[in-house]
Scaffold this motif. Structure first.
Motif, PDB file in Angstrom:
ATOM      1  N   SER A  31      -9.869   4.381  -1.959  1.00 43.36           N
ATOM      2  CA  SER A  31      -9.582   3.442  -3.040  1.00 43.36           C
ATOM      3  C   SER A  31      -8.070   3.245  -3.123  1.00 43.36           C
ATOM      4  O   SER A  31      -7.306   4.211  -3.120  1.00 43.36           O
ATOM      5  N   CYS A  32      -7.659   1.992  -3.192  1.00 43.74           N
ATOM      6  CA  CYS A  32      -6.228   1.660  -3.144  1.00 43.74           C
ATOM      7  C   CYS A  32      -5.569   1.913  -4.496  1.00 43.74           C
ATOM      8  O   CYS A  32      -6.037   1.440  -5.528  1.00 43.74           O
ATOM      9  N   ASN A  33      -4.454   2.658  -4.471  1.00 44.22           N
ATOM     10  CA  ASN A  33      -3.734   2.949  -5.718  1.00 44.22           C
ATOM     11  C   ASN A  33      -2.875   1.774  -6.158  1.00 44.22           C
ATOM     12  O   ASN A  33      -2.396   1.753  -7.288  1.00 44.22           O
ATOM     13  N   ASP A  34      -2.682   0.809  -5.269  1.00 44.38           N
ATOM     14  CA  ASP A  34      -1.841  -0.335  -5.626  1.00 44.38           C
ATOM     15  C   ASP A  34      -2.645  -1.524  -6.129  1.00 44.38           C
ATOM     16  O   ASP A  34      -2.322  -2.103  -7.155  1.00 44.38           O
ATOM     17  N   CYS A  35      -3.712  -1.900  -5.391  1.00 45.57           N
ATOM     18  CA  CYS A  35      -4.451  -3.101  -5.804  1.00 45.57           C
ATOM     19  C   CYS A  35      -5.832  -2.784  -6.372  1.00 45.57           C
ATOM     20  O   CYS A  35      -6.532  -3.666  -6.850  1.00 45.57           O
ATOM     21  N   GLY A  36      -6.252  -1.532  -6.266  1.00 44.51           N
ATOM     22  CA  GLY A  36      -7.535  -1.158  -6.856  1.00 44.51           C
ATOM     23  C   GLY A  36      -8.739  -1.355  -5.957  1.00 44.51           C
ATOM     24  O   GLY A  36      -9.855  -0.995  -6.329  1.00 44.51           O
ATOM     25  N   PHE A  45      -5.560   1.752   6.357  1.00 45.02           N
ATOM     26  CA  PHE A  45      -4.844   1.423   5.120  1.00 45.02           C
ATOM     27  C   PHE A  45      -5.655   0.357   4.402  1.00 45.02           C
ATOM     28  O   PHE A  45      -6.650  -0.129   4.944  1.00 45.02           O
ATOM     29  N   CYS A  46      -5.274   0.021   3.197  1.00 40.63           N
ATOM     30  CA  CYS A  46      -6.070  -0.896   2.370  1.00 40.63           C
ATOM     31  C   CYS A  46      -6.268  -2.242   3.080  1.00 40.63           C
ATOM     32  O   CYS A  46      -5.286  -2.910   3.405  1.00 40.63           O
ATOM     33  N   PRO A  47      -7.512  -2.648   3.329  1.00 41.95           N
ATOM     34  CA  PRO A  47      -7.730  -3.915   4.024  1.00 41.95           C
ATOM     35  C   PRO A  47      -7.371  -5.137   3.180  1.00 41.95           C
ATOM     36  O   PRO A  47      -7.260  -6.238   3.707  1.00 41.95           O
ATOM     37  N   GLU A  48      -7.133  -4.908   1.886  1.00 41.76           N
ATOM     38  CA  GLU A  48      -6.769  -6.027   1.012  1.00 41.76           C
ATOM     39  C   GLU A  48      -5.250  -6.250   1.020  1.00 41.76           C
ATOM     40  O   GLU A  48      -4.795  -7.330   1.345  1.00 41.76           O
ATOM     41  N   CYS A  49      -4.489  -5.193   0.673  1.00 45.73           N
ATOM     42  CA  CYS A  49      -3.038  -5.381   0.502  1.00 45.73           C
ATOM     43  C   CYS A  49      -2.211  -4.587   1.523  1.00 45.73           C
ATOM     44  O   CYS A  49      -0.994  -4.634   1.504  1.00 45.73           O
ATOM     45  N   TRP A  50      -2.882  -3.864   2.403  1.00 42.33           N
ATOM     46  CA  TRP A  50      -2.229  -3.086   3.465  1.00 42.33           C
ATOM     47  C   TRP A  50      -1.395  -1.919   2.940  1.00 42.33           C
ATOM     48  O   TRP A  50      -0.547  -1.386   3.646  1.00 42.33           O
ATOM     49  N   SER A  51      -1.651  -1.534   1.714  1.00 44.50           N
ATOM     50  CA  SER A  51      -0.954  -0.352   1.194  1.00 44.50           C
ATOM     51  C   SER A  51      -1.519   0.898   1.859  1.00 44.50           C
ATOM     52  O   SER A  51      -2.722   1.003   2.092  1.00 44.50           O
ATOM     53  N   ARG A  52      -0.625   1.851   2.127  1.00 44.86           N
ATOM     54  CA  ARG A  52      -1.079   3.140   2.651  1.00 44.86           C
ATOM     55  C   ARG A  52      -1.287   4.140   1.514  1.00 44.86           C
ATOM     56  O   ARG A  52      -1.648   5.284   1.733  1.00 44.86           O
TER      57      ARG A  52
HETATM   58 ZN   LIG Z   1      -4.712  -2.488  -1.798  1.00 43.96          ZN
END
Ligand SMILES: [Zn+2]
Lengths: 136, 391
Positions: A31-36, A45-52
């Motif tokens: 679960s992404c801590n940046d975009c949820g 990494f997050c397939p939505e916003c690429w946050s690690r």
């Molecule tokens: Zn994300």
């Protein structure tokens, strides 16, 4: 348990936490801590916003049957005593969908949208599968 | 328009195939050689004219581009190959069109030469199914850990949801199998030529429920080949060119699942009311649905015809079940589909047999199954790629 002959997952650095979670009776997904965004299958990494910046979050283990099939043919010799057996796609409350087997229900009683919950099936000493049963 | 507008810039100048059948007991290099040889002969070309080769579906059950070149003594300037998967027919033809236009080669043979049934072990599901073992999972939703294997199972998952979502039935799906078998009965090259009824379909056994044996394609051996060149060169050859007027690439991503359109809500797709917006392939070719004289689609399983019709906007989501009834998709109907019998009844050559039939239809060579005055034909798939050909 040691004579389990059905296919086993290929556990990798990417999906390791998922399988470790099941072994510990926890259904976990990244679960992404940046975009949820919560996603499955695992990704680097997050397939939505690429946050690690993500964490493996524990889910409820509840969901509904999104679709299902019944195998009348045993493609794997290890399944020859199981036909006809079901494979269902369960949509988790949190969104992602998982392929699984429904247990505790006859194939002819499966209906679209029925509520199900996770059952942990320790098939070997190393591997626990996520199966689902109808919510009573 | 840039020089890279490929509308009508390239053409198919020759087609050929081997015999199709179960357990032909022939090497795939042998089958591929026969298809290439027949296609060159059809085009009026010689072996040494061929300088490009694109292979769809090589190892483990098909002949590979490099080994074909070696065995057949080809002198290639370029070759390319996709992984062993049926979805790349249009991709191969798109690469061929770009290659001849760019001058990488003059004549590119595109083909699949495969043995599903005999020479090599079948790989469609089960222990020899490499698909399910891929990192990230199988391309058709395979997940062997839960016994989920074979491309047909992914289609059955779609069919089950489709039936529930729209109140459609297996009996309605039977109309697709019946239509394609009728087409095959008019096609001497087809494997399955005995007409079937809806009752036959309904009485056939479940393979992966709700799909029945007669919803499934053939599992067979064979090869089919298409030769692509520039339109300029094609005009000087013995057969009328069949021009590639429009093309659209193969989409991928989390909103895609190979056997249906976005929004359907399987795998990790979002759920939304899919609106088939005007697709680039029609704009490139300068045609609309009304201009399409026949449709060809990858029919590994009958349900894919429904999802393709909806994806490409021939009907709205949920309407394909009704659309495919009463002979509408048969030769003589409003929109003939897969006039050779398709993968379901002619044979499974990964969609390459469809390209051969499209070319023959546009040349008017199809005898009793000829679509009257066919001018424009589309290849368009549930998984979202397309070609539009014209004569
Ligand atoms: Zn994300």
């Amino acid at each position: 348990m040691s004579n389990y002959t059905k296919p086993l997952p290929a556990i990798s650095t990417l999906n390791g936490p998922y399988w470790d979670g099941l072994k510990q009776r926890e259904l976990k997904m990244p679960s992404c801590n940046d975009c949820g965004k919560l996603w499955y299958p695992p990704a680097p990494f997050c397939p939505e916003c690429w946050s690690r910046n993500f964490t493996w979050r524990q889910l409820s283990g509840r969901g509904t049957v999104n679709s299902w099939v019944v195998f009348h043919q045993a493609y794997f010799s290890s399944y020859k005593d199981d036909v006809p057996y079901n494979v269902a796609e369960v949509e988790l409350e949190e969104g992602p969908r998982l392929l699984t087997n429904l247990v505790g229900i006859a194939n002819e009683d499966i209906v679209m949208g029925m509520a199900v919950e996770i059952v942990y099936d320790d098939v070997t000493d190393e591997v626990t599968l996520a199966k689902f049963r109808p919510v009573k | 328009m840039s020089d890279w507008n490929l509308k009508d810039q390239t053409a198919v100048c020759g087609v050929g195939h081997s015999s199709y059948g179960k357990r032909l007991n022939r090497s795939t290099i042998d089958l591929g050689g026969e298809a290439i040889r027949n296609a060159l002969e059809d085009a009026g070309l010689k072996k040494n004219d061929l300088d490009g080769l694109i292979v769809s579906f090589g190892t483990p059950i098909g002949a590979d581009a490099d080994t074909l070149a070696y065995a057949l003594g080809l002198k290639l300037r370029m070759y390319n190959q996709t992984w062993a998967h049926g979805r790349f027919t249009a991709s191969c033809l798109q690469w061929a069109a770009m290659a001849v236009k760019a001058g990488l080669a003059n004549y590119v043979a595109c083909l699949a030469s495969i043995s599903f049934s005999g020479f090599r072990k079948p790989m469609m599901g089960g222990a020899s199914d490499g698909e399910g073992a891929r990192e990230g999972g199988g391309g058709h939703g395979e997940d062997p850990v839960y016994g989920m294997t074979s491309p047909g199972a992914g289609s059955a998952l779609i069919a089950q949801k489709y039936f529930a979502k729209y109140g459609a039935t297996s009996r309605q799906l039977g109309a697709v199998a019946v239509a394609f078998r009728k087409h095959a009965s008019l096609n001497p090259a087809a494997m399955m030529r005995n007409p079937i009824s809806i009752e036959d379909h309904q009485n056939s056994r479940f393979v992966c429920e709700p799909l029945r044996l007669l919803d499934y394609c053939q599992i067979n051996d064979g090869a089919a080949c298409v030769i692509v060149t520039t339109s300029e060169r094609a005009r000087d050859l013995q057969k009328s060119p069949v021009f590639i007027s429009g093309m659209q690439g193969l989409p991928a991503g989390r909103e895609e699942f190979i056997w249906t359109h976005p929004g359907f809500g399987v795998a990790q797709q979002s759920v939304f009311d899919y609106q088939p917006e005007p697709q680039p392939v029609y704009q490139m070719a300068g045609v609309t649905h009304a201009d399409i004289d026949a449709l060809f689609t990858y029919d590994a399983f009958s349900i894919l015809v429904w999802t393709a019709l909806e994806r490409w906007g021939f009907c709205r989501p949920g309407e394909a079940a009704a659309f495919t009834q009463d002979g509408r998709i048969e030769v003589g109907g409003d929109l003939p589909i897969n006039t050779h019998g398709g993968l379901i009844s002619e044979g499974h050559i990964m969609g390459w047999n469809h390209q051969v039939e499209i070319v023959r239809q546009l040349r008017g060579e199809c005898g009793p199954r000829q679509v009257a005055n066919a001018q424009v034909i589309q290849w368009a798939n549930a998984y979202g790629d397309s070609l539009i050909y014209r004569r």
